[in-house]
Design a protein around this motif. Structure first.
Motif, PDB file in Angstrom:
ATOM      1  N   GLU A  51      -0.721  -4.862   8.931  1.00  9.70           N
ATOM      2  CA  GLU A  51       0.126  -5.738   9.759  1.00  9.70           C
ATOM      3  C   GLU A  51       0.332  -5.123  11.138  1.00  9.70           C
ATOM      4  O   GLU A  51       0.236  -3.909  11.317  1.00  9.70           O
ATOM      5  N   HIS A  59       2.067  -3.498  14.210  1.00 10.15           N
ATOM      6  CA  HIS A  59       3.145  -2.509  14.355  1.00 10.15           C
ATOM      7  C   HIS A  59       3.412  -2.316  15.838  1.00 10.15           C
ATOM      8  O   HIS A  59       2.862  -1.404  16.459  1.00 10.15           O
ATOM      9  N   THR A  83      -1.002   1.345   9.782  1.00 16.81           N
ATOM     10  CA  THR A  83       0.018   2.395   9.856  1.00 16.81           C
ATOM     11  C   THR A  83       0.629   2.731   8.496  1.00 16.81           C
ATOM     12  O   THR A  83       0.712   3.901   8.108  1.00 16.81           O
ATOM     13  N   ASP A  84       1.073   1.719   7.770  1.00 21.92           N
ATOM     14  CA  ASP A  84       1.761   1.987   6.493  1.00 21.92           C
ATOM     15  C   ASP A  84       0.832   2.678   5.492  1.00 21.92           C
ATOM     16  O   ASP A  84       1.279   3.501   4.689  1.00 21.92           O
ATOM     17  N   GLN A 133       0.312   6.402   6.535  1.00 27.43           N
ATOM     18  CA  GLN A 133       1.512   7.187   6.233  1.00 27.43           C
ATOM     19  C   GLN A 133       1.629   7.458   4.732  1.00 27.43           C
ATOM     20  O   GLN A 133       1.745   8.617   4.315  1.00 27.43           O
ATOM     21  N   GLY A 175       4.835   2.288   1.141  1.00 24.26           N
ATOM     22  CA  GLY A 175       4.900   2.545   2.567  1.00 24.26           C
ATOM     23  C   GLY A 175       5.294   1.332   3.396  1.00 24.26           C
ATOM     24  O   GLY A 175       5.228   1.386   4.621  1.00 24.26           O
ATOM     25  N   HIS A 181      10.728  -0.811  11.769  1.00 20.31           N
ATOM     26  CA  HIS A 181       9.317  -1.201  11.821  1.00 20.31           C
ATOM     27  C   HIS A 181       8.708  -0.803  13.155  1.00 20.31           C
ATOM     28  O   HIS A 181       9.164  -1.270  14.198  1.00 20.31           O
ATOM     29  N   GLU A 223       8.180   5.778  12.755  1.00 23.59           N
ATOM     30  CA  GLU A 223       6.763   5.467  12.495  1.00 23.59           C
ATOM     31  C   GLU A 223       5.875   5.918  13.661  1.00 23.59           C
ATOM     32  O   GLU A 223       4.752   6.391  13.444  1.00 23.59           O
TER      33      GLU A 223
HETATM   34 ZN   LIG Z   1       5.168   0.307   8.916  1.00 23.82          ZN
END
Ligand SMILES: [Zn+2]
Length: 254
Positions: A31, A33, A41-42, A45, A116, A159, A164
């Protein structure tokens, strides 16, 4: 170096006589960011935390195996944001049912879902799987809740925020756009007060609450903050992996 605790890297030669105690499944999302962080990103991480912690636990002789990251999450509120991918919660249940069937059949009775992405909510799914697989012990954790973020970061957010952005500046600086591209992450709140008091929930239409897709100001993010937060999460996660490996499923309470 092949990491024997990462399933995607290891091999049948190592696994044919292996017996793991704990499987860990990172679960992210794909998604937007804010303007400046990658769609993955998620995933970066969640996977980085789990692999770093598993390395430490493995070094202590703990039999933990990291499963490949599931890269799509629940993004029902972002349907009008270009290429935000969505897996419905019912699809997540179907995926987990198949994964848990494998683990259960092969005698790995402990599964940790390492989440995440804030849109993933595993609680109802874990409840339902618990009825179907009574021998399995399934738990989940969402990493931003593991530590008090205010001890690491100046600005609140949830978010593409300071946290992040700091993490990605530490983990994958090559994928972060320069600072002049960072949006402010300004957030609109519901007009109905009860939502903001925390006792009423409805899905937010993301494109209506944030103009840059971020929620939380990334301005004060640095790689150093990201490194400190990353290391402290990893330490705590290793402790959890060890505790789960050692846990006697017939004697969980005191
Ligand atoms: Zn995220």
């Amino acid at each position: 170096m092949i990491r024997p605790y990462v399933l995607a890297e290891t091999n049948w030669e190592s696994l044919k006589d292996e017996q793991f105690e704990l499987a860990v499944l990172p679960w992210g999302a794909t998604e937007a960011h804010n303007y400046h962080l990658p769609y993955g990103t998620d995933n970066y991480q969640a996977q980085s935390f789990v692999e770093a912690a598993a390395k430490v636990s493995w070094g202590k002789g703990k039999k933990v195996i990291v499963l490949p990251t599931i890269p799509f999450g629940v993004n029902t509120g972002q349907k009008d944001i270009y290429l935000d991918m969505n897996l419905n919660p019912s699809t997540q249940l179907a995926i987990l049912k198949d994964i848990v069937t494998v683990l259960n059949r092969q005698g790995i009775y402990k599964l940790l879902l390492f989440n995440g992405h804030g849109g993933n909510n595993f609680k109802p799914i874990v409840r339902e799987l618990g009825l179907l697989f009574p021998d399995m012990f399934i738990s989940f954790s969402f990493f931003p809740q593991m530590l008090n973020k205010t001890q690491y970061f100046k600005e609140k957010g949830d978010h593409a925020d300071e946290m992040e952005t700091s993490l990605m500046l530490y983990l994958r600086p090559d994928l972060v756009l320069p600072k002049d591209k960072w949006g402010s992450g300004d957030e609109k709140k519901f007009k109905i007060k009860a939502f903001n008091e925390g006792w009423l929930w409805a899905e937010r239409q993301w494109s209506k609450v944030s103009s840059d897709t971020g929620i939380g100001n990334p301005e004060f993010a640095t790689a150093d903050k990201g490194e400190r937060f990353f290391n402290d999460i990893t330490t705590k996660l290793d402790e959890l992996f060890c505790a789960l490996c050692e846990a006697d499923l017939k004697d969980l309470y005191e």
